[in-house]
Design a protein around this motif. Structure first.
Motif, PDB file in Angstrom:
ATOM      1  N   ILE A  26       0.817  -1.221  -0.124  1.00 57.67           N
ATOM      2  CA  ILE A  26       0.136  -0.071   0.066  1.00 57.67           C
ATOM      3  C   ILE A  26       0.845   1.147  -0.043  1.00 57.67           C
ATOM      4  O   ILE A  26       0.651   2.236  -0.742  1.00 57.67           O
ATOM      5  N   THR A  27       1.850   1.204   0.612  1.00 57.72           N
ATOM      6  CA  THR A  27       2.811   2.408   0.924  1.00 57.72           C
ATOM      7  C   THR A  27       3.353   2.589  -0.520  1.00 57.72           C
ATOM      8  O   THR A  27       3.662   4.054  -0.892  1.00 57.72           O
ATOM      9  N   ASP A  28       3.807   1.697  -1.130  1.00 55.67           N
ATOM     10  CA  ASP A  28       4.521   2.024  -2.438  1.00 55.67           C
ATOM     11  C   ASP A  28       3.652   2.343  -3.478  1.00 55.67           C
ATOM     12  O   ASP A  28       3.937   3.365  -4.278  1.00 55.67           O
ATOM     13  N   ARG A  29       2.351   1.930  -3.501  1.00 55.70           N
ATOM     14  CA  ARG A  29       1.188   2.602  -4.203  1.00 55.70           C
ATOM     15  C   ARG A  29       1.140   4.124  -3.969  1.00 55.70           C
ATOM     16  O   ARG A  29       1.037   4.819  -4.901  1.00 55.70           O
ATOM     17  N   MET A  30       1.042   4.307  -2.751  1.00 55.62           N
ATOM     18  CA  MET A  30       0.800   5.719  -2.203  1.00 55.62           C
ATOM     19  C   MET A  30       1.842   6.619  -2.545  1.00 55.62           C
ATOM     20  O   MET A  30       1.785   7.908  -2.750  1.00 55.62           O
ATOM     21  N   CYS A  83      -6.435   6.998   0.295  1.00 54.38           N
ATOM     22  CA  CYS A  83      -5.762   6.006   0.810  1.00 54.38           C
ATOM     23  C   CYS A  83      -5.076   6.206   2.052  1.00 54.38           C
ATOM     24  O   CYS A  83      -5.197   5.412   3.204  1.00 54.38           O
ATOM     25  N   MET A  84      -4.682   7.555   2.178  1.00 53.65           N
ATOM     26  CA  MET A  84      -4.037   7.859   3.589  1.00 53.65           C
ATOM     27  C   MET A  84      -5.080   7.936   4.619  1.00 53.65           C
ATOM     28  O   MET A  84      -4.711   7.506   5.867  1.00 53.65           O
ATOM     29  N   GLN A  85      -6.321   8.311   4.342  1.00 51.21           N
ATOM     30  CA  GLN A  85      -7.444   8.310   5.190  1.00 51.21           C
ATOM     31  C   GLN A  85      -7.569   6.904   5.749  1.00 51.21           C
ATOM     32  O   GLN A  85      -7.789   6.274   6.855  1.00 51.21           O
ATOM     33  N   THR A 101      -6.652   5.455   9.689  1.00 48.70           N
ATOM     34  CA  THR A 101      -7.816   5.001  10.201  1.00 48.70           C
ATOM     35  C   THR A 101      -7.373   3.527  10.898  1.00 48.70           C
ATOM     36  O   THR A 101      -7.884   3.050  11.896  1.00 48.70           O
ATOM     37  N   TYR A 102      -6.866   2.924   9.925  1.00 47.43           N
ATOM     38  CA  TYR A 102      -6.277   1.355  10.335  1.00 47.43           C
ATOM     39  C   TYR A 102      -5.167   1.594  11.377  1.00 47.43           C
ATOM     40  O   TYR A 102      -5.662   0.662  12.422  1.00 47.43           O
ATOM     41  N   ILE A 103      -4.418   2.531  11.267  1.00 51.15           N
ATOM     42  CA  ILE A 103      -3.322   2.453  12.345  1.00 51.15           C
ATOM     43  C   ILE A 103      -4.123   2.926  13.479  1.00 51.15           C
ATOM     44  O   ILE A 103      -3.539   2.510  14.812  1.00 51.15           O
ATOM     45  N   SER A 104      -4.945   3.839  13.571  1.00 52.00           N
ATOM     46  CA  SER A 104      -5.623   4.509  14.777  1.00 52.00           C
ATOM     47  C   SER A 104      -6.464   3.057  15.566  1.00 52.00           C
ATOM     48  O   SER A 104      -6.537   2.762  16.836  1.00 52.00           O
ATOM     49  N   ASN A 105      -7.212   2.309  14.714  1.00 51.99           N
ATOM     50  CA  ASN A 105      -7.912   1.135  15.293  1.00 51.99           C
ATOM     51  C   ASN A 105      -7.027   0.088  15.982  1.00 51.99           C
ATOM     52  O   ASN A 105      -7.326  -0.482  16.933  1.00 51.99           O
ATOM     53  N   VAL A 106      -5.786   0.109  15.265  1.00 56.27           N
ATOM     54  CA  VAL A 106      -4.689  -0.966  15.787  1.00 56.27           C
ATOM     55  C   VAL A 106      -4.191  -0.580  17.208  1.00 56.27           C
ATOM     56  O   VAL A 106      -3.922  -1.200  18.028  1.00 56.27           O
ATOM     57  N   CYS A 107      -3.920   0.804  17.225  1.00 60.49           N
ATOM     58  CA  CYS A 107      -3.162   1.240  18.105  1.00 60.49           C
ATOM     59  C   CYS A 107      -3.914   1.546  19.361  1.00 60.49           C
ATOM     60  O   CYS A 107      -3.359   1.869  20.597  1.00 60.49           O
ATOM     61  N   TYR A 108      -5.191   1.865  19.194  1.00 60.81           N
ATOM     62  CA  TYR A 108      -6.176   2.449  20.176  1.00 60.81           C
ATOM     63  C   TYR A 108      -7.253   1.547  20.544  1.00 60.81           C
ATOM     64  O   TYR A 108      -8.059   0.947  19.553  1.00 60.81           O
ATOM     65  N   ASN A 118      -7.191  16.987   2.292  1.00 56.26           N
ATOM     66  CA  ASN A 118      -8.400  17.259   3.094  1.00 56.26           C
ATOM     67  C   ASN A 118      -9.099  16.419   3.971  1.00 56.26           C
ATOM     68  O   ASN A 118      -8.928  16.419   5.303  1.00 56.26           O
ATOM     69  N   ARG A 119      -9.067  15.173   3.639  1.00 55.95           N
ATOM     70  CA  ARG A 119      -9.921  14.167   4.430  1.00 55.95           C
ATOM     71  C   ARG A 119      -9.012  13.441   5.460  1.00 55.95           C
ATOM     72  O   ARG A 119      -9.471  13.211   6.577  1.00 55.95           O
ATOM     73  N   SER A 120      -7.953  13.130   4.994  1.00 51.53           N
ATOM     74  CA  SER A 120      -6.912  12.587   5.989  1.00 51.53           C
ATOM     75  C   SER A 120      -6.189  13.639   6.789  1.00 51.53           C
ATOM     76  O   SER A 120      -5.716  13.203   7.757  1.00 51.53           O
TER      77      SER A 120
END
Length: 604
Positions: free
Chosen positions: A198-202, A270-272, A276-283, A515-517
């Motif tokens: 995912i990072t490579d594509r972004m 994609c960043m959003q 969001t995924y990182i937030s759900n994993v960490c918190y 904007n969104r992210s």
């Protein structure tokens, strides 16, 4: 009806006839299976019959398996979906040579063909229908990954190969990334590779969406031109806003409006999803899950080392690490330590050492979550390194040379940059001024390597103003002499020519434009807050923020940002357009600058 169908299409009889050369009934059965008009109940019976004879599906019946894999099963009735999932699982368990084709079919469902362009609106009904399809696909994919050990090694290359092309609509890109992140919930061992994909594509999207292009697409060109000259009144208003962080920043900076720039819009989505995924994993329930956060950080650090750090001039993807560092102070300190080890390692390529310094300086300056104690500790380390570097440098060095001393100049620029951003907090501490004196800035700026000549002029100018105001260093005479001096260099062995050597600077955490992210980043982000005395000193010499060369030869450098119009310390990776025109006089000074001992002897 079911009994009649089962009797008419007895698979064992069909297979026996097929082996004897009679293909009529077999072909009729394939046509009925592939017919979109086939009723769900009939299809369910066919699938159950095939499942009961799945061991018979050897390579000679590949055409039947091909028809099964082409069925649009995921959007059918629940009874058909359940029978198909059971059949597919049994097929790949009994015949692993069908595994790759089966996984390929499942992954293709992650790129729905229902949207042909970005102009088409996707209704909530369509999204809900697609979510149901994705759920059906993930159920069988998880069962296959759990049952067939080799499936994960086959799946990863397929995810890479079937990633939608950049030209595909944003909804298709969003669906694929969302499903990749969903896979990590039941394939934890593959998370690092999926995040890397995912990072490579972004990153590919990021480099196609330069900061200037985004600002132009968002219609900020006029504002950029109007804000070139720094306005002290606007800066004071911004300072008051930043001091009153009660949510208003979020309201002004973040919105759900799609980006006008196409690649930036896809990147924003994609960043959003990723943040969001990182937030759900960490918190979890509002509390940081330390073990989960540590594991995710280690995986993202590998991705950073392989992809993000070597990528020059990316604008937004690196904010994944910025956000991850905000979760816990030890994560932030560990990231800085990792970068500093790269800087200190002489075996690391110079370009990576310089990039690592840029990340350190930008993070310390811009992150609201980095305490001033961490800033002073890092500045101590960097200044000690600089002084040791000067001690080890030969006395014969008389010229500033970026090619030979690139990491040194980058560290110096990071020191100036961080000190400019955090000086207000530093001097508010009890022993802030005494600590700042211990850094011995005067020795750094008057050294033979002459960092004030190489660093970006807007950084040098602001640093000079602050250090002069607090009597820490006096840079004005050096700056003026640097404007008059020019470096002679050999060109093609045919004599000497004069050029101005500048530092190709890169500050990765320049203001966030998406904007969104942005709602994940803006509350954690620091904009430049200059004190009133410093603003007055800068405003006394407004022309220093304008190019000295004629408009016909040099474009003016904007000192504003699209979303942060008064953040005048926007350095980024833009070329230096504020350096004065060098004067060629055929000679150069070789005198060694001496130290300054008081405010009155500032002309050093």
């Amino acid at each position: 009806m079911s009994a009649e169908i089962s009797e008419k299409f007895d698979l064992k009889t069909l297979f026996h006839q097929y082996r004897r050369g009679s293909h009529k009934d077999y072909d009729l059965f394939l046509n009925i299976l592939s017919d979109l008009q086939t009723k769900s109940e009939d299809l369910r019976v066919y699938l159950r019959t095939i499942k009961d004879n799945v061991t018979e599906l050897s390579r000679e019946f590949e055409d039947l398996v091909a028809v099964l894999l082409k069925l649009d099963w995921a959007s059918r009735d629940v009874c058909v979906v359940r029978e198909y999932q059971s059949l597919l699982l049994g097929l790949v368990c009994a015949h692993t040579y069908y595994l790759r084709a089966s996984l390929r079919m499942l992954v293709k469902y992650f790129s729905p063909p229902i949207v042909k362009s970005d102009t088409e609106e996707v209704s909530d009904e369509i999204r809900q229908r697609q979510e149901a399809v994705f759920l059906n696909v993930h159920m069988v994919l998880k069962a296959i990954l759990d049952s067939v050990p080799m499936s994960s090694t086959i799946l990863m290359p397929l995810l890479h190969d079937l990633f939608p092309y950049i030209g595909k609509p944003v909804f298709v890109q969003e669906c694929f990334v969302r499903n990749l992140l969903q896979i990590t919930t039941y394939l934890p061992n593959g998370r690092q590779k999926i995040l890397e994909l995912i990072t490579d594509r972004m990153l590919k999207l990021d480099v196609r969406a330069p900061r200037q292009n985004i600002q132009e697409s968002e219609g900020d060109e006029e504002d950029m031109e109007e804000d070139i000259v720094f306005d002290i009144d606007i800066e004071q208003d911004l300072t008051r806003d930043l001091d009153n962080r009660d949510g208003s920043i979020y309201d002004k900076k973040c919105s759900d409006k799609p980006m006008t720039h196409r690649e930036a819009n896809i990147l924003d989505v994609c960043m959003q999803l990723t943040l969001t995924y990182i937030s759900n994993v960490c918190y979890s329930k509002g509390e940081c899950d330390w073990e989960a956060t540590k594991k995710l950080y280690r995986e993202m650090l590998l991705v950073f080392d392989r992809l993000i750090l070597p990528t020059h001039a990316s604008c937004h993807v690196q904010f994944i690490l910025f956000y991850l560092c905000s979760t816990k102070t030890p994560i932030c300190e560990g990231f800085i330590d990792y970068l500093w080890k790269k800087v200190q390692n002489p075996n690391t390529e110079s370009v990576f050492r310089q990039a690592a310094v840029g990340y350190i300086g930008s993070l310390l300056a811009r992150a609201m979550f980095v305490p001033v104690s961490t800033v002073t500790a890092c500045l101590d380390l960097m200044c000690q390194w600089v002084h040791l570097y000067l001690d080890s440098t030969s006395e014969d060095v008389v010229n500033a040379d970026v090619n030979h001393h690139g990491p040194f100049y980058c560290v110096c620029q990071a020191i100036f940059y961080v000190f400019v951003f955090r000086s207000k907090e530093i001097f508010e501490t009890k022993k802030g001024h005494k600590w700042a004196e211990s850094l011995n800035f005067q020795r750094i700026v008057t050294s033979r390597l002459n960092p004030l000549r190489i660093c970006l002029p807007v950084i040098v100018k602001t640093f000079s103003s602050i250090t002069r105001m607090h009597q820490l260093a006096f840079c004005d005479t050096i700056i003026e002499r640097n404007k008059r001096c020019i470096l002679p260099v050999t060109s093609n062995g045919l004599g000497s020519s004069s050029v101005v050597t500048t530092l190709d600077s890169y500050f990765p955490f320049d203001p966030y434009l998406l904007n969104r992210s942005g709602r994940f980043i803006i509350p954690l982000y620091r904009e430049y807050q200059g004190c009133i005395e410093e603003d007055q000193e800068l405003s006394n010499d407004e022309d220093d923020f304008l190019p000295d060369e004629s408009p016909s030869t040099v474009e003016p450098q904007s000192v504003s940002l699209g979303k942060t119009p008064t953040d005048f310390l926007h350095y980024g990776c833009e070329k230096d357009l504020h350096r004065s025109r060098a004067r060629t006089d055929g000679s150069r000074e070789r005198r060694r600058p001496g130290p300054c001992h008081s405010a009155r002897s500032a002309q050093c």
